[in-house]
Design a protein around this motif. Structure first.
Motif, short mmCIF file in Angstrom:
data_model
loop_
_atom_site.label_atom_id
_atom_site.label_comp_id
_atom_site.label_asym_id
_atom_site.label_seq_id
_atom_site.Cartn_x
_atom_site.Cartn_y
_atom_site.Cartn_z
N VAL A 259 33.02 -19.60 -51.75
CA VAL A 259 34.49 -19.42 -51.64
C VAL A 259 34.80 -17.93 -51.51
CG1 VAL A 259 36.69 -19.73 -52.84
CG2 VAL A 259 34.98 -21.54 -52.93
N TRP A 260 34.16 -17.12 -52.36
CA TRP A 260 34.38 -15.66 -52.33
C TRP A 260 34.05 -15.11 -50.93
CZ3 TRP A 260 32.73 -10.79 -51.47
CH2 TRP A 260 33.23 -9.74 -52.23
N ASP A 261 32.88 -15.51 -50.41
CA ASP A 261 32.45 -15.02 -49.08
C ASP A 261 33.43 -15.44 -47.99
OD1 ASP A 261 30.24 -13.84 -50.21
OD2 ASP A 261 28.83 -15.42 -49.61
N ALA A 262 33.95 -16.67 -48.13
CA ALA A 262 34.89 -17.16 -47.12
C ALA A 262 36.16 -16.32 -47.12
CB ALA A 262 35.22 -18.64 -47.38
N TYR A 263 36.68 -16.03 -48.32
CA TYR A 263 37.85 -15.13 -48.40
C TYR A 263 37.52 -13.78 -47.75
CZ TYR A 263 41.00 -17.51 -51.76
OH TYR A 263 41.90 -18.35 -52.37
N HIS A 264 36.37 -13.25 -48.13
CA HIS A 264 36.02 -11.88 -47.70
C HIS A 264 35.95 -11.80 -46.18
CE1 HIS A 264 35.02 -7.94 -49.06
NE2 HIS A 264 33.93 -7.88 -48.30
N GLN A 265 35.36 -12.81 -45.60
CA GLN A 265 35.23 -12.83 -44.13
C GLN A 265 36.59 -13.04 -43.46
OE1 GLN A 265 32.86 -16.11 -42.85
NE2 GLN A 265 33.05 -15.50 -40.71
N ARG A 266 37.35 -13.99 -43.96
CA ARG A 266 38.60 -14.35 -43.29
C ARG A 266 39.72 -13.34 -43.53
NH1 ARG A 266 35.63 -18.72 -43.94
NH2 ARG A 266 35.91 -20.58 -42.64
N LEU A 267 39.58 -12.52 -44.56
CA LEU A 267 40.64 -11.54 -44.84
C LEU A 267 40.43 -10.21 -44.09
CD1 LEU A 267 41.23 -12.12 -48.66
CD2 LEU A 267 42.81 -12.63 -46.79
N ARG A 268 39.28 -10.11 -43.40
CA ARG A 268 38.99 -8.85 -42.71
C ARG A 268 40.12 -8.42 -41.75
NH1 ARG A 268 34.40 -5.79 -41.02
NH2 ARG A 268 32.96 -7.21 -42.02
N LEU A 354 40.60 -19.24 -56.96
CA LEU A 354 39.15 -19.37 -56.71
C LEU A 354 38.55 -20.24 -57.81
CD1 LEU A 354 36.72 -16.43 -55.80
CD2 LEU A 354 35.99 -18.51 -56.92
N TYR A 355 37.91 -21.33 -57.40
CA TYR A 355 37.20 -22.19 -58.33
C TYR A 355 36.09 -22.90 -57.57
CZ TYR A 355 41.02 -25.01 -56.45
OH TYR A 355 41.93 -25.59 -55.60
N ALA A 356 35.12 -23.40 -58.33
CA ALA A 356 33.90 -23.92 -57.70
C ALA A 356 34.18 -25.03 -56.68
CB ALA A 356 32.93 -24.41 -58.77
N ASP A 357 35.12 -25.91 -57.01
CA ASP A 357 35.35 -27.05 -56.12
C ASP A 357 36.43 -26.78 -55.07
OD1 ASP A 357 33.38 -28.54 -57.41
OD2 ASP A 357 34.78 -29.27 -58.94
N MET A 358 36.80 -25.54 -54.91
CA MET A 358 37.77 -25.20 -53.86
C MET A 358 37.08 -25.39 -52.50
SD MET A 358 39.99 -21.71 -53.72
CE MET A 358 41.30 -21.52 -52.52
N THR A 359 37.80 -26.01 -51.57
CA THR A 359 37.17 -26.27 -50.27
C THR A 359 37.44 -25.10 -49.32
OG1 THR A 359 39.15 -27.32 -49.38
CG2 THR A 359 37.58 -28.75 -50.54
N LEU A 360 36.62 -25.04 -48.27
CA LEU A 360 36.83 -23.96 -47.30
C LEU A 360 38.15 -24.16 -46.56
CD1 LEU A 360 33.21 -23.28 -46.02
CD2 LEU A 360 34.46 -22.25 -47.90
N GLU A 361 38.60 -25.42 -46.45
CA GLU A 361 39.92 -25.69 -45.84
C GLU A 361 41.02 -25.08 -46.71
OE1 GLU A 361 37.59 -28.26 -46.28
OE2 GLU A 361 36.99 -27.90 -44.20
N GLN A 362 40.86 -25.19 -48.01
CA GLN A 362 41.86 -24.60 -48.91
C GLN A 362 41.87 -23.06 -48.79
OE1 GLN A 362 40.48 -26.67 -52.49
NE2 GLN A 362 42.52 -27.56 -52.72
N VAL A 363 40.68 -22.48 -48.63
CA VAL A 363 40.62 -21.02 -48.44
C VAL A 363 41.36 -20.66 -47.15
CG1 VAL A 363 39.10 -19.03 -48.04
CG2 VAL A 363 38.42 -20.80 -49.68
N GLU A 364 41.09 -21.41 -46.09
CA GLU A 364 41.78 -21.19 -44.81
C GLU A 364 43.29 -21.24 -45.00
OE1 GLU A 364 40.68 -20.78 -41.72
OE2 GLU A 364 38.61 -21.49 -41.66
N GLN A 365 43.71 -22.25 -45.75
CA GLN A 365 45.13 -22.46 -45.99
C GLN A 365 45.75 -21.24 -46.69
OE1 GLN A 365 45.55 -26.35 -47.80
NE2 GLN A 365 47.65 -25.88 -48.39
N VAL A 366 45.05 -20.73 -47.72
CA VAL A 366 45.58 -19.56 -48.44
C VAL A 366 45.62 -18.35 -47.50
CG1 VAL A 366 45.20 -17.96 -50.37
CG2 VAL A 366 44.73 -20.40 -50.68
N VAL A 367 44.56 -18.18 -46.71
CA VAL A 367 44.51 -17.02 -45.80
C VAL A 367 45.61 -17.15 -44.73
CG1 VAL A 367 43.09 -15.80 -44.10
CG2 VAL A 367 42.07 -16.57 -46.25
N ASP A 368 45.83 -18.36 -44.24
CA ASP A 368 46.92 -18.56 -43.26
C ASP A 368 48.27 -18.21 -43.87
OD1 ASP A 368 45.11 -19.37 -41.41
OD2 ASP A 368 45.56 -21.54 -41.56
#
Ligand SMILES: Cc1ncc(COP(=O)(O)O)c(C=O)c1O
Length: 374
Positions: A259-268, A354-368
């Protein structure tokens, strides 16, 4: 709705909890507590460790173990939770607030020596966001000036600094297993002692000042009052929960880091557009994916962002309100300008869900949502 935090509970936690209920002790130091100690040794090479009722009480135990007394001074960051300071304030010791580094938001080790006085006894440092402080330099300063170091690793279980585990980087390490941490037992914590010599006294302090532990180990036939202490040992029911979580150590770590890595990549792109600053981790640190924090251009932008994210169903969290300029800090005589970097970054930092069961779709949603709002 995307919550800010959500513990990951499986059938294993349920099974161990029910098993503890029927086959272990309801009080502390039962079979599951012992299993947790073995797990910590296997995972981190930790040998001298005691579970506590919280991260807060682990920090309080450290203050008792080093005999902090009224008039003593303790150097501590202001960018932390109240527990780090209350732990020694309860003993009458005074906080001397140290400003933070703008990159990791950890205590700025280059300022520590300037804060040392003849009354300084200890440094309480905090591994903010699970990223250990510059512990080599802090350790050097402590040795040169005869100070104790207490590492508040409440958020840092599993992180490493130059290959060594957080919580083992000084004489006393304190973990939290509060439900918001990576590995949880509801409310709970642990104190790690780097030297065997502190163990006997720590066990007495943790058992209301008595040598009850020695009696349970068959070393004496009765127990009695030996020292100052309190009720710092947690129920074995809670240790059973933690035991299940530590059995899932690798799984939980991998999920949080993904989840952390997904945020880091998508927030660039947002960082490149100057809208925010992404989390910063030094090269010699491997973090545990505890928290993804961003820094915004101003406090006003942060307030607007928190409100607009909430309106869209996403709960972002202001991690710490600086202590030195909080009502209690001001009562102790501190002013906002005493720690300018803390004041500035403390007003602009924001913790994303950020939590263990957070999905990558949810990360996308927050970044959007962030992209839309910013
Ligand atoms: C840095 C830090 N220290 C101490 C604590 C206190 O831990 P606990 O809630 O287990 O008492 C926290 C808690 O959230 C924390 O973030």
């Amino acid at each position: 709705m995307i919550p800010f935090n959500q513990p990951t509970i499986t059938e294993l936690e349920e099974r161990y909890l029910v098993d503890a209920l029927h086959h272990s002790r309801l009080a502390g130091d039962g079979a599951y507590t012992m299993r947790v100690y073995r797990q910590m040794e296997e995972l981190f090479g930790i040998r001298n460790v005691l579970l506590t009722t919280s991260g807060t009480t682990a920090l309080e135990m450290a203050a008792l173990l080093i005999d902090l007394a009224p008039g003593d001074e303790v150097i501590v960051p202001s960018f932390t939770f109240s527990s780090t300071v209350n732990a020694f304030l309860l003993r009458g010791a005074k906080p001397v607030f140290c400003d933070i580094r703008p990159d990791t938001l950890n205590m700025d080790e280059s300022l520590i020596e300037g804060l040392i006085s003849p009354r300084t006894r200890a440094i309480y440092c905090v591994d903010y966001a699970g990223v250990p402080c510059e512990m080599d330099e802090i350790g050097r300063i402590a040795r040169d000036h005869g100070l104790f170091v207490i590492e508040d690793a409440a958020q840092a279980m599993g992180s490493t600094y130059k290959g060594r585990y957080a919580g083992t980087l000084s004489e006393f390490g304190c973990f939290s297993f509060h439900e918001t941490k990576n590995y949880v037992m509801g409310e709970g914590g642990a104190i790690v002692l780097d030297q065997e010599k502190y163990m006997e006294r720590a066990e007495i302090i943790r058992e209301k000042g008595t040598n009850r532990r020695q009696m349970l180990d068959g070393l004496t036939d009765k127990y009695t009052w030996h020292d100052i202490g309190s009720s710092f040992l947690p129920s074995d029911l809670l240790a059973a929960l933690l035991c299940a979580q530590l059995e899932r150590y690798d799984e939980i770590m991998a999920k949080r880091r993904a989840v952390w890595d997904a945020y880091h990549q998508r927030l660039r792109p947002l960082e490149e557009a100057g809208k925010l600053r992404r989390a910063m981790v030094p090269e010699h640190v491997v973090h545990n994916g505890h928290m993804y924090n961003i820094v915004l251009p101003s406090e006003a932008v942060r307030s607007r962002l928190v409100a607009e994210l909430k309106a869209r169903g996403t709960l972002a969290f202001i991690c710490y309100v600086p202590l030195h300029s909080a009502p209690m800090g001001r009562r102790l005589g501190w002013r906002a300008e005493d720690c300018p970097i803390t004041e500035d970054y403390g007003g602009r930092a924001l913790r994303l869900p950020l939590y263990a069961d957070m999905t990558l779709e949810q990360v996308e949603q927050v970044v959007d949502q962030l992209t839309e709002i910013l």
